[in-house]
Design a protein around this motif. Structure first.
Motif, PDB file in Angstrom:
ATOM      1  N   ALA A 180       0.851  -1.187   0.000  1.00 46.45           N
ATOM      2  CA  ALA A 180       0.000   0.000   0.000  1.00 46.45           C
ATOM      3  C   ALA A 180       0.890   1.241   0.000  1.00 46.45           C
ATOM      4  CB  ALA A 180      -0.933  -0.029   1.197  1.00 46.45           C
ATOM      5  N   PRO A 181       0.417   2.384  -0.501  1.00 49.11           N
ATOM      6  CA  PRO A 181      -0.928   2.582  -1.095  1.00 49.11           C
ATOM      7  C   PRO A 181      -1.004   1.968  -2.496  1.00 49.11           C
ATOM      8  CG  PRO A 181       0.350   4.588  -1.294  1.00 49.11           C
ATOM      9  CD  PRO A 181       1.198   3.640  -0.495  1.00 49.11           C
ATOM     10  N   PHE A 182      -2.239   1.696  -2.911  1.00 48.36           N
ATOM     11  CA  PHE A 182      -2.469   1.072  -4.211  1.00 48.36           C
ATOM     12  C   PHE A 182      -3.071   2.117  -5.159  1.00 48.36           C
ATOM     13  CE2 PHE A 182      -3.201  -2.063  -0.814  1.00 48.36           C
ATOM     14  CZ  PHE A 182      -2.078  -2.852  -1.018  1.00 48.36           C
ATOM     15  N   VAL A 183      -2.313   2.396  -6.204  1.00 47.94           N
ATOM     16  CA  VAL A 183      -2.758   3.404  -7.176  1.00 47.94           C
ATOM     17  C   VAL A 183      -3.329   2.677  -8.395  1.00 47.94           C
ATOM     18  CG1 VAL A 183      -2.098   5.355  -8.613  1.00 47.94           C
ATOM     19  CG2 VAL A 183      -0.990   5.007  -6.383  1.00 47.94           C
ATOM     20  N   ILE A 184      -4.631   2.827  -8.582  1.00 43.17           N
ATOM     21  CA  ILE A 184      -5.317   2.205  -9.723  1.00 43.17           C
ATOM     22  C   ILE A 184      -5.483   3.272 -10.801  1.00 43.17           C
ATOM     23  CG2 ILE A 184      -7.397   1.019 -10.495  1.00 43.17           C
ATOM     24  CD1 ILE A 184      -7.819   0.128  -7.584  1.00 43.17           C
ATOM     25  N   THR A 185      -4.887   3.030 -11.950  1.00 45.84           N
ATOM     26  CA  THR A 185      -4.932   3.993 -13.047  1.00 45.84           C
ATOM     27  C   THR A 185      -5.804   3.440 -14.155  1.00 45.84           C
ATOM     28  OG1 THR A 185      -2.644   4.559 -12.515  1.00 45.84           O
ATOM     29  CG2 THR A 185      -3.529   5.417 -14.566  1.00 45.84           C
ATOM     30  N   ALA A 186      -6.788   4.229 -14.584  1.00 49.93           N
ATOM     31  CA  ALA A 186      -7.727   3.777 -15.622  1.00 49.93           C
ATOM     32  C   ALA A 186      -7.820   4.818 -16.729  1.00 49.93           C
ATOM     33  CB  ALA A 186      -9.100   3.528 -15.028  1.00 49.93           C
ATOM     34  N   ILE A 187      -7.696   4.369 -17.965  1.00 53.60           N
ATOM     35  CA  ILE A 187      -7.854   5.265 -19.110  1.00 53.60           C
ATOM     36  C   ILE A 187      -9.293   5.169 -19.613  1.00 53.60           C
ATOM     37  CG2 ILE A 187      -7.240   5.576 -21.546  1.00 53.60           C
ATOM     38  CD1 ILE A 187      -4.388   5.072 -20.862  1.00 53.60           C
ATOM     39  N   GLY A 188      -9.899   6.333 -19.805  1.00 56.20           N
ATOM     40  CA  GLY A 188     -11.284   6.411 -20.249  1.00 56.20           C
ATOM     41  C   GLY A 188     -11.791   7.824 -20.036  1.00 56.20           C
ATOM     42  N   ASN A 189     -13.089   8.003 -20.141  1.00 55.59           N
ATOM     43  CA  ASN A 189     -13.675   9.309 -19.888  1.00 55.59           C
ATOM     44  C   ASN A 189     -13.576   9.608 -18.390  1.00 55.59           C
ATOM     45  OD1 ASN A 189     -15.636  11.396 -19.253  1.00 55.59           O
ATOM     46  ND2 ASN A 189     -16.419  11.107 -21.311  1.00 55.59           N
ATOM     47  N   PRO A 190     -12.755  10.584 -18.001  1.00 54.28           N
ATOM     48  CA  PRO A 190     -12.526  10.805 -16.567  1.00 54.28           C
ATOM     49  C   PRO A 190     -13.789  11.182 -15.794  1.00 54.28           C
ATOM     50  CG  PRO A 190     -11.615  12.609 -17.877  1.00 54.28           C
ATOM     51  CD  PRO A 190     -12.000  11.546 -18.840  1.00 54.28           C
ATOM     52  N   ASP A 191     -14.648  11.979 -16.404  1.00 51.76           N
ATOM     53  CA  ASP A 191     -15.877  12.391 -15.703  1.00 51.76           C
ATOM     54  C   ASP A 191     -16.788  11.192 -15.457  1.00 51.76           C
ATOM     55  OD1 ASP A 191     -15.060  15.035 -15.663  1.00 51.76           O
ATOM     56  OD2 ASP A 191     -15.995  15.490 -17.600  1.00 51.76           O
ATOM     57  N   VAL A 192     -16.929  10.351 -16.474  1.00 51.05           N
ATOM     58  CA  VAL A 192     -17.790   9.166 -16.337  1.00 51.05           C
ATOM     59  C   VAL A 192     -17.230   8.208 -15.297  1.00 51.05           C
ATOM     60  CG1 VAL A 192     -18.698   7.141 -17.534  1.00 51.05           C
ATOM     61  CG2 VAL A 192     -18.643   9.352 -18.699  1.00 51.05           C
ATOM     62  N   LEU A 193     -15.914   7.981 -15.349  1.00 51.01           N
ATOM     63  CA  LEU A 193     -15.285   7.064 -14.396  1.00 51.01           C
ATOM     64  C   LEU A 193     -15.431   7.578 -12.966  1.00 51.01           C
ATOM     65  CD1 LEU A 193     -11.989   6.192 -16.327  1.00 51.01           C
ATOM     66  CD2 LEU A 193     -14.106   4.864 -16.225  1.00 51.01           C
ATOM     67  N   GLN A 194     -15.201   8.867 -12.781  1.00 48.74           N
ATOM     68  CA  GLN A 194     -15.285   9.430 -11.429  1.00 48.74           C
ATOM     69  C   GLN A 194     -16.713   9.364 -10.889  1.00 48.74           C
ATOM     70  OE1 GLN A 194     -13.806  13.408 -11.069  1.00 48.74           O
ATOM     71  NE2 GLN A 194     -13.859  13.411  -8.840  1.00 48.74           N
ATOM     72  N   LYS A 195     -17.682   9.721 -11.722  1.00 47.19           N
ATOM     73  CA  LYS A 195     -19.073   9.689 -11.271  1.00 47.19           C
ATOM     74  C   LYS A 195     -19.524   8.269 -10.948  1.00 47.19           C
ATOM     75  CE  LYS A 195     -20.504  13.868 -13.741  1.00 47.19           C
ATOM     76  NZ  LYS A 195     -21.315  14.413 -14.863  1.00 47.19           N
ATOM     77  N   ALA A 196     -19.005   7.300 -11.713  1.00 41.95           N
ATOM     78  CA  ALA A 196     -19.386   5.910 -11.457  1.00 41.95           C
ATOM     79  C   ALA A 196     -18.922   5.455 -10.081  1.00 41.95           C
ATOM     80  CB  ALA A 196     -18.793   4.998 -12.543  1.00 41.95           C
ATOM     81  N   LEU A 197     -17.742   5.906  -9.666  1.00 44.02           N
ATOM     82  CA  LEU A 197     -17.223   5.509  -8.352  1.00 44.02           C
ATOM     83  C   LEU A 197     -17.805   6.341  -7.224  1.00 44.02           C
ATOM     84  CD1 LEU A 197     -13.400   5.033  -9.126  1.00 44.02           C
ATOM     85  CD2 LEU A 197     -15.140   3.261  -8.910  1.00 44.02           C
ATOM     86  N   ASP A 198     -18.017   7.626  -7.493  1.00 39.60           N
ATOM     87  CA  ASP A 198     -18.363   8.571  -6.426  1.00 39.60           C
ATOM     88  C   ASP A 198     -19.866   8.786  -6.289  1.00 39.60           C
ATOM     89  OD1 ASP A 198     -17.451  10.056  -4.335  1.00 39.60           O
ATOM     90  OD2 ASP A 198     -17.113  11.884  -5.476  1.00 39.60           O
ATOM     91  N   ILE A 199     -20.657   7.958  -6.943  1.00 34.33           N
ATOM     92  CA  ILE A 199     -22.102   8.084  -6.826  1.00 34.33           C
ATOM     93  C   ILE A 199     -22.525   7.778  -5.384  1.00 34.33           C
ATOM     94  CG2 ILE A 199     -22.570   5.678  -7.460  1.00 34.33           C
ATOM     95  CD1 ILE A 199     -25.033   6.661  -8.971  1.00 34.33           C
ATOM     96  N   ARG A 200     -23.593   8.404  -4.934  1.00 34.78           N
ATOM     97  CA  ARG A 200     -24.041   8.215  -3.560  1.00 34.78           C
ATOM     98  C   ARG A 200     -24.394   6.736  -3.338  1.00 34.78           C
ATOM     99  NH1 ARG A 200     -28.545  12.103  -1.010  1.00 34.78           N
ATOM    100  NH2 ARG A 200     -26.761  13.505  -1.312  1.00 34.78           N
ATOM    101  N   GLY A 201     -23.836   6.175  -2.274  1.00 38.91           N
ATOM    102  CA  GLY A 201     -24.070   4.767  -1.970  1.00 38.91           C
ATOM    103  C   GLY A 201     -23.244   3.838  -2.826  1.00 38.91           C
ATOM    104  N   GLY A 202     -22.308   4.400  -3.594  1.00 35.45           N
ATOM    105  CA  GLY A 202     -21.509   3.590  -4.498  1.00 35.45           C
ATOM    106  C   GLY A 202     -20.235   3.066  -3.870  1.00 35.45           C
ATOM    107  N   VAL A 203     -19.247   2.783  -4.734  1.00 35.76           N
ATOM    108  CA  VAL A 203     -18.005   2.137  -4.292  1.00 35.76           C
ATOM    109  C   VAL A 203     -17.257   2.992  -3.281  1.00 35.76           C
ATOM    110  CG1 VAL A 203     -15.748   1.313  -5.048  1.00 35.76           C
ATOM    111  CG2 VAL A 203     -17.769   0.822  -6.422  1.00 35.76           C
ATOM    112  N   VAL A 204     -17.113   4.287  -3.536  1.00 38.32           N
ATOM    113  CA  VAL A 204     -16.351   5.150  -2.625  1.00 38.32           C
ATOM    114  C   VAL A 204     -16.989   5.166  -1.234  1.00 38.32           C
ATOM    115  CG1 VAL A 204     -15.660   7.522  -2.140  1.00 38.32           C
ATOM    116  CG2 VAL A 204     -15.378   6.588  -4.443  1.00 38.32           C
ATOM    117  N   ASP A 205     -18.305   5.280  -1.174  1.00 35.99           N
ATOM    118  CA  ASP A 205     -18.983   5.289   0.129  1.00 35.99           C
ATOM    119  C   ASP A 205     -18.757   3.973   0.869  1.00 35.99           C
ATOM    120  OD1 ASP A 205     -19.883   7.825  -0.245  1.00 35.99           O
ATOM    121  OD2 ASP A 205     -21.938   7.275  -0.790  1.00 35.99           O
ATOM    122  N   ARG A 206     -18.766   2.853   0.145  1.00 29.60           N
ATOM    123  CA  ARG A 206     -18.551   1.551   0.786  1.00 29.60           C
ATOM    124  C   ARG A 206     -17.110   1.432   1.296  1.00 29.60           C
ATOM    125  NH1 ARG A 206     -21.520  -0.280  -3.728  1.00 29.60           N
ATOM    126  NH2 ARG A 206     -19.674  -1.317  -4.619  1.00 29.60           N
TER     127      ARG A 206
END
Length: 230
Positions: A180-206
């Motif tokens: 650790a720390p673990f840096v996960i790097t993903a190529i794609g639409n940054p806004d879409v990727l961020q919103k997918a993770l940071d949605i309420r009740g989503g992965v970041v909240d868990r």
């Protein structure tokens, strides 16, 4: 008297002869004029016929040219379709090679940093404050679902057959251990990727509820190296 009559007859004969010659010349001239006119008419008629034939030939050639142009356009359309199909096929192959990690990829995307909790321990089980493989898998699944084209963990490129497991305080990615720390790097639409993770009740909240430190950062110039197997 007789001599005088002889002159009269001679004059008369000369007059008649002159008239006949003049008449003959006139007739001959008219005949030549008519013949010349006939020749001109024949020449004009033949020229007209040649012109008509040439116009027919030109019309036929124009039809042939039009037909050839239509055929050329059809062939060009076919070639265009083949070129588009080939271009699409090449693009799909490149996307597939990028997806399975065979080639280097560049582009914008998202960087996700997962770290063990920095909070004071409230219980004796330290595992409740560490990043586990399940946390990383949850992030990976969400990123792929959001359209990530390529992903790496601590710089190590992932493939469709990659695996992540926990080995105490470190993780094992395809046989390579990472702390650790673990840096996960993903190529794609940054806004879409961020919103997918940071949605309420989503992965970041868990993750936060599991005491995992999470940091999201969009990037415009990410570079992921090809997958390599040790």
């Amino acid at each position: 008297m007789k001599k005088k009559n002889r002159y009269v007859w001679l004059s008369l004969v000369c007059l008649v002869l002159g008239f006949m010659i003049a008449y003959s010349y006139s007739v001959t001239a008219k005949k030549e004029q008519y013949e010349r006119a006939d020749r001109e008419w024949d020449r004009e008629y033949k020229l007209r016929e040649r012109l008509i034939d040439q116009e027919k030939t030109n019309a036929s050639l124009q039809r042939q040219v039009a037909e050839l142009q239509r055929n050329v356009r059809k062939e060009e359309e076919k070639l265009g379709e083949q070129k588009n199909n080939l271009s699409n096929a090449v693009s799909e192959v490149e996307q597939l090679r990028a997806y399975i990690g065979e080639v280097k990829v560049k582009g914008q995307g998202l960087e996700v940093t997962l770290a063990d909790s920095s909070k004071a321990l409230t219980d004796k089980n330290v595992n409740n404050y560490l990043v586990h493989d399940g946390h990383i898998q949850a992030v990976l699944h969400e990123l792929y679902a959001a359209g990530a084209e390529a992903i790496a963990i601590n710089g190590q490129r992932l493939t469709t057959n990659s695996y992540v497991t926990c080995v105490g305080p470190v993780i094992n990615v395809d046989g390579t251990e990472h702390p650790a720390p673990f840096v996960i790097t993903a190529i794609g639409n940054p806004d879409v990727l961020q919103k997918a993770l940071d949605i309420r009740g989503g992965v970041v909240d868990r993750l936060l509820s599991d005491n995992v430190s999470v940091k999201l950062q969009t990037k415009q110039d990410l570079v992921l190296e090809p997958y390599y197997k040790k």
